[in-house]
Motif scaffolding. Structure first.
Motif, mmCIF file in Angstrom:
data_model
loop_
_atom_site.group_PDB
_atom_site.id
_atom_site.type_symbol
_atom_site.label_atom_id
_atom_site.label_comp_id
_atom_site.label_asym_id
_atom_site.label_seq_id
_atom_site.Cartn_x
_atom_site.Cartn_y
_atom_site.Cartn_z
ATOM 1 N N GLY A 77 8.887 7.325 4.148
ATOM 2 C CA GLY A 77 7.786 8.261 4.351
ATOM 3 C C GLY A 77 6.892 8.348 3.130
ATOM 4 N N ASP A 78 7.494 8.395 1.948
ATOM 5 C CA ASP A 78 6.716 8.418 0.708
ATOM 6 C C ASP A 78 5.904 7.129 0.544
ATOM 7 O OD1 ASP A 78 7.722 10.907 0.107
ATOM 8 O OD2 ASP A 78 9.246 10.163 -1.296
ATOM 9 N N PHE A 79 6.522 6.010 0.908
ATOM 10 C CA PHE A 79 5.847 4.715 0.811
ATOM 11 C C PHE A 79 4.626 4.675 1.730
ATOM 12 C CE2 PHE A 79 5.294 0.377 2.481
ATOM 13 C CZ PHE A 79 4.966 -0.274 1.306
ATOM 14 N N ILE A 80 4.786 5.130 2.968
ATOM 15 C CA ILE A 80 3.674 5.127 3.921
ATOM 16 C C ILE A 80 2.559 6.057 3.437
ATOM 17 C CG2 ILE A 80 3.011 5.820 6.265
ATOM 18 C CD1 ILE A 80 5.767 4.775 7.172
ATOM 19 N N GLU A 81 2.926 7.207 2.920
ATOM 20 C CA GLU A 81 1.933 8.146 2.405
ATOM 21 C C GLU A 81 1.174 7.549 1.220
ATOM 22 O OE1 GLU A 81 1.869 12.492 0.258
ATOM 23 O OE2 GLU A 81 3.437 12.106 1.761
ATOM 24 N N THR A 82 1.888 6.882 0.339
ATOM 25 C CA THR A 82 1.261 6.257 -0.828
ATOM 26 C C THR A 82 0.341 5.121 -0.400
ATOM 27 O OG1 THR A 82 3.179 6.820 -2.164
ATOM 28 C CG2 THR A 82 1.711 5.135 -3.035
ATOM 29 N N ARG A 83 0.774 4.310 0.552
ATOM 30 C CA ARG A 83 -0.055 3.209 1.049
ATOM 31 C C ARG A 83 -1.325 3.731 1.714
ATOM 32 N NH1 ARG A 83 0.267 -1.937 -0.396
ATOM 33 N NH2 ARG A 83 -0.374 -2.555 1.672
ATOM 34 N N THR A 84 -1.195 4.818 2.466
ATOM 35 C CA THR A 84 -2.360 5.412 3.119
ATOM 36 C C THR A 84 -3.347 5.926 2.072
ATOM 37 O OG1 THR A 84 -0.968 6.068 4.981
ATOM 38 C CG2 THR A 84 -3.100 7.161 4.777
ATOM 39 N N LEU A 135 -8.414 5.198 -1.040
ATOM 40 C CA LEU A 135 -9.084 5.036 -2.333
ATOM 41 C C LEU A 135 -9.814 3.698 -2.426
ATOM 42 C CD1 LEU A 135 -6.424 6.578 -4.731
ATOM 43 C CD2 LEU A 135 -8.622 7.568 -4.058
ATOM 44 N N LYS A 136 -9.224 2.636 -1.887
ATOM 45 C CA LYS A 136 -9.896 1.337 -1.876
ATOM 46 C C LYS A 136 -11.140 1.381 -1.002
ATOM 47 C CE LYS A 136 -6.153 -1.830 -2.971
ATOM 48 N NZ LYS A 136 -5.384 -2.992 -2.534
ATOM 49 N N ALA A 137 -11.061 2.070 0.134
ATOM 50 C CA ALA A 137 -12.219 2.194 1.017
ATOM 51 C C ALA A 137 -13.333 2.973 0.321
ATOM 52 C CB ALA A 137 -11.826 2.874 2.320
ATOM 53 N N ILE A 138 -12.984 4.032 -0.381
ATOM 54 C CA ILE A 138 -13.977 4.828 -1.103
ATOM 55 C C ILE A 138 -14.613 3.998 -2.211
ATOM 56 C CG2 ILE A 138 -14.235 6.790 -2.674
ATOM 57 C CD1 ILE A 138 -12.146 8.233 -0.919
#
Length: 113
Positions: free
Chosen positions: A16-23, A28-31
């Motif tokens: 869950g932490d991994f998915i949250e971090t990836r999201t 941030l990359k999109a921004i």
């Protein structure tokens, strides 16, 4: 009684932490890509505006000069208008190769950076 966290609970929590971090990273990359593209667009538009003013001033001066040479002031404006009509026709005919493709490639390159 307190239950001890099992390996599965720990694994699910880490996933869950991994998915949250990836999201968050994806956002941030999109921004960053959006900021880069918008900055490029604003600077390009500023250059277009400045260049347009320079071209307009020189065109008026050249039209007045040509009109003076030909004896009638409006002749120079007709000649400059015809010149810009020819230039616009050439740009219109080559718009995909000269305008659309380079802009699309730049946009894709900035987004995928």
């Amino acid at each position: 009684m307190d239950e001890q966290p099992t390996d599965i609970d720990s694994l699910l929590s880490d996933a869950g932490d991994f998915i949250e971090t990836r999201t968050t990273l994806w956002k941030l990359k999109a921004i960053e890509s959006l900021a880069d593209v918008s900055g490029e667009l604003v600077s390009g538009l500023a250059m277009i505006v400045i260049t347009s003013f320079v071209v307009i001033i020189f065109s008026i001066g050249l039209a007045l000069l040509i009109g003076d040479w030909l004896g009638k002031g409006y002749y120079g404006f007709f000649i400059m208008g015809g010149f810009y009509a020819v230039v616009a026709g050439i740009i219109y005919a080559r718009r995909t190769r000269w305008l659309k493709d380079p802009f699309s490639n730049m946009l894709i390159r900035k987004i995928l950076k």
